[in-house]
Design a protein around this motif. Structure first.
Motif, short mmCIF file in Angstrom:
data_model
loop_
_atom_site.label_atom_id
_atom_site.label_comp_id
_atom_site.label_asym_id
_atom_site.label_seq_id
_atom_site.Cartn_x
_atom_site.Cartn_y
_atom_site.Cartn_z
N LEU A 99 6.12 17.20 0.82
CA LEU A 99 6.12 16.38 -0.39
C LEU A 99 6.10 14.93 0.02
N PHE A 100 5.24 14.14 -0.63
CA PHE A 100 5.15 12.72 -0.33
C PHE A 100 5.74 11.92 -1.48
N CYS A 101 6.58 10.95 -1.14
CA CYS A 101 7.31 10.18 -2.14
C CYS A 101 7.00 8.70 -2.00
N ASP A 102 6.55 8.10 -3.08
CA ASP A 102 6.33 6.66 -3.11
C ASP A 102 7.67 6.00 -3.39
N THR A 103 8.38 5.66 -2.33
CA THR A 103 9.75 5.13 -2.29
C THR A 103 10.77 6.25 -2.54
N ASP A 104 12.05 5.92 -2.41
CA ASP A 104 13.12 6.89 -2.64
C ASP A 104 14.40 6.14 -3.01
N GLY A 154 0.77 -1.24 0.00
CA GLY A 154 0.00 0.00 0.00
C GLY A 154 0.80 1.28 0.00
N THR A 155 2.04 1.25 -0.47
CA THR A 155 2.84 2.49 -0.45
C THR A 155 2.24 3.54 -1.38
N THR A 156 1.86 3.13 -2.58
CA THR A 156 1.30 4.09 -3.54
C THR A 156 -0.02 4.65 -3.02
N THR A 157 -0.85 3.78 -2.48
CA THR A 157 -2.15 4.23 -1.94
C THR A 157 -1.95 5.25 -0.84
N LEU A 158 -1.01 4.98 0.06
CA LEU A 158 -0.80 5.90 1.19
C LEU A 158 -0.20 7.22 0.72
N ALA A 159 0.76 7.18 -0.19
CA ALA A 159 1.35 8.43 -0.69
C ALA A 159 0.29 9.29 -1.35
N ARG A 160 -0.56 8.66 -2.14
CA ARG A 160 -1.63 9.40 -2.82
C ARG A 160 -2.65 9.93 -1.80
N ASP A 161 -3.02 9.10 -0.83
CA ASP A 161 -3.98 9.54 0.19
C ASP A 161 -3.45 10.72 0.99
N LEU A 162 -2.18 10.69 1.33
CA LEU A 162 -1.59 11.79 2.10
C LEU A 162 -1.61 13.09 1.29
N ALA A 213 -4.28 7.75 9.29
CA ALA A 213 -4.36 8.57 10.50
C ALA A 213 -3.02 8.63 11.22
N GLU A 214 -2.34 7.50 11.33
CA GLU A 214 -1.04 7.48 11.99
C GLU A 214 0.00 8.24 11.18
N ALA A 215 -0.09 8.15 9.86
CA ALA A 215 0.84 8.86 9.00
C ALA A 215 0.66 10.37 9.16
N VAL A 216 -0.57 10.84 9.15
CA VAL A 216 -0.84 12.27 9.30
C VAL A 216 -0.31 12.76 10.64
N GLU A 217 -0.50 11.97 11.68
CA GLU A 217 0.01 12.36 13.00
C GLU A 217 1.52 12.53 12.97
N ALA A 218 2.22 11.60 12.31
CA ALA A 218 3.68 11.70 12.22
C ALA A 218 4.11 12.90 11.38
N GLU A 223 -3.62 13.90 -1.11
CA GLU A 223 -5.01 14.37 -1.21
C GLU A 223 -5.47 15.00 0.10
N ARG A 224 -5.09 14.41 1.23
CA ARG A 224 -5.49 14.96 2.54
C ARG A 224 -4.95 16.37 2.72
N TYR A 225 -3.69 16.59 2.37
CA TYR A 225 -3.11 17.92 2.57
C TYR A 225 -3.57 18.91 1.52
N ARG A 226 -3.78 18.46 0.29
CA ARG A 226 -4.31 19.37 -0.73
C ARG A 226 -5.67 19.93 -0.33
N ALA A 227 -6.46 19.10 0.33
CA ALA A 227 -7.81 19.51 0.72
C ALA A 227 -7.80 20.66 1.71
N ARG A 228 -6.68 20.94 2.35
CA ARG A 228 -6.59 22.05 3.29
C ARG A 228 -6.59 23.40 2.59
N GLY A 229 -6.24 23.42 1.31
CA GLY A 229 -6.22 24.67 0.57
C GLY A 229 -5.04 25.53 0.94
N GLY A 230 -5.07 26.77 0.48
CA GLY A 230 -3.97 27.70 0.75
C GLY A 230 -2.66 27.18 0.20
N VAL A 231 -1.59 27.32 0.98
CA VAL A 231 -0.29 26.86 0.52
C VAL A 231 -0.26 25.35 0.33
#
Length: 357
Positions: free
Chosen positions: A243-248, A165-173, A332-337, A175-183
């Protein structure tokens, strides 16, 4: 009035829109403009980086750098003389005008034997300062140019074994932050370059080719790591404060072990030389069913890969968090971190103290 040779000097710690406005204004009024970047040894952003950023932003100007470890004291003639000696050593040519946004501009011009031109001293064009950027990079993000954004963006890597689920989580993160708007509206995620590389290798085999027919050479992995890093750097320059990266590139070192059975020092060098990431999120294989999408054959290796990622993250001192549970729990745990990362100190050291009378 138009001048022959103009000078703009400052710490540019880091450069922001106000600095660029000052340089553009000065350049428009001079036949030739030199930008002098003065950095002290206690400052955390290297002088070479600041010079490179200003050169990129102002290719028509001559940008030079100097180390200036003398504290500012606008009341002390000897301190003034010491600073001016550094300025003249860095820019020995005659200066016809100095352009500043500071109250000391007139005295600086007098000591340099040049006219003093004051530009937007009240910061009405761009209400920002280096102090403000260092204190609150997120709040000042709109005033930062791409190279500075690329250097400051907090980079979060999602990595793990196959089908975790690395790709799913990177994409979800993202999307979650984009939804905040602004910067945050420009928040991006970087897809896995190695997967695209693998897809091309499979396609090259023709319609009859299968994943079991694909083989990898050791020398391909440094190219994959470098390609991943290049995409990450481009995205960091164009995006939001995170910035969220699916692997590095670091993860590529483990993938080399997985496919070829040993380490490749060349991959590790790419990962270390390009180490600009801040947090790693390790997706555990537990709770995620294995799905064969045509590019996977390592279900039995998932526990080994999870352990190898954790061991190498620990050995190399990379801060990480293991994520388990459902998709929602992992997010949820990822956002907290990530929130803890964004709330932490951004690493700017204080410049030398200034005394202005």
């Amino acid at each position: 009035m138009r001048y022959g040779h103009g000078l703009v000097l400052g710490k540019f710690y880091p450069p922001h829109a106000g600095h660029h406005h000052l340089v553009r204004t000065a350049a428009a009024r001079c036949e030739r403009l030199t930008v002098l970047v003065c950095a002290s040894s206690v400052e955390s952003v290297p002088l070479a980086d600041r010079v490179a950023w200003m050169r990129e932003a102002h290719p028509g100007c001559e940008v030079v750098g100097a180390v200036d470890d003398i504290p500012v004291d606008l009341t002390d003639p000897d301190v003034w003389a010491a600073h001016v000696a550094i300025f003249r050593a860095a820019v020995p040519e005659r200066i016809d005008a100095v352009f500043t946004s500071e109250s000391y501009g007139e005295e600086l011009g007098r000591r340099m034997g040049a006219a003093s031109v004051l530009v937007d001293p009240d910061r009405t064009a761009y209400p920002v300062s280096g102090t403000a950027v260092r204190k609150d990079p997120v709040g000042c993000w709109p005033y930062l140019a791409p190279p500075v954004r690329g250097a400051l963006a907090r980079r979060v890597v999602v990595l793990g074994a196959e089908s975790t689920g690395t790709t799913t989580l990177a994409r979800d993160l993202a999307e979650r932050y984009r939804a905040r708007g602004g910067v945050w509206a420009g928040t991006r995620w970087v897809p896995e370059y190695g997967r695209e590389f693998s897809e091309r290798k499979l396609a090259a085999l023709g319609p009859a080719g299968t994943w079991t027919d694909v083989s990898f050479a050791s020398e391909e992995f440094p190219l994959i790591a470098a390609g991943q890093l290049a995409r990450e750097d481009r995205a960091a320059r164009e995006g939001a404060p995170v910035l969220f990266c699916d692997t590095d590139a670091f993860a590529t070192t483990i993938w080399h072990e997985r496919y070829l059975g040993s380490a490749n020092p060349a991959v590790a060098r790419v990962a270390e030389e390009g180490r600009r990431q801040h947090l790693w999120l390790l997706t555990d294989h537990a709770d995620v069913p294995f799905e064969d999408d045509g590019l996977r054959d390592g279900e039995h290796l998932r526990p080994w890969m999870t352990d190898r990622f954790a061991a190498e993250l620990t050995r190399t001192g990379r801060p990480f968090r293991v994520l388990r549970g459902s998709r929602e729990q992992r997010l949820a745990e990822a956002v907290e971190a990530v929130e803890r990362l964004l709330a932490a100190d951004w690493g700017f050291t204080d410049p030398l103290p200034e005394r202005r009378g």
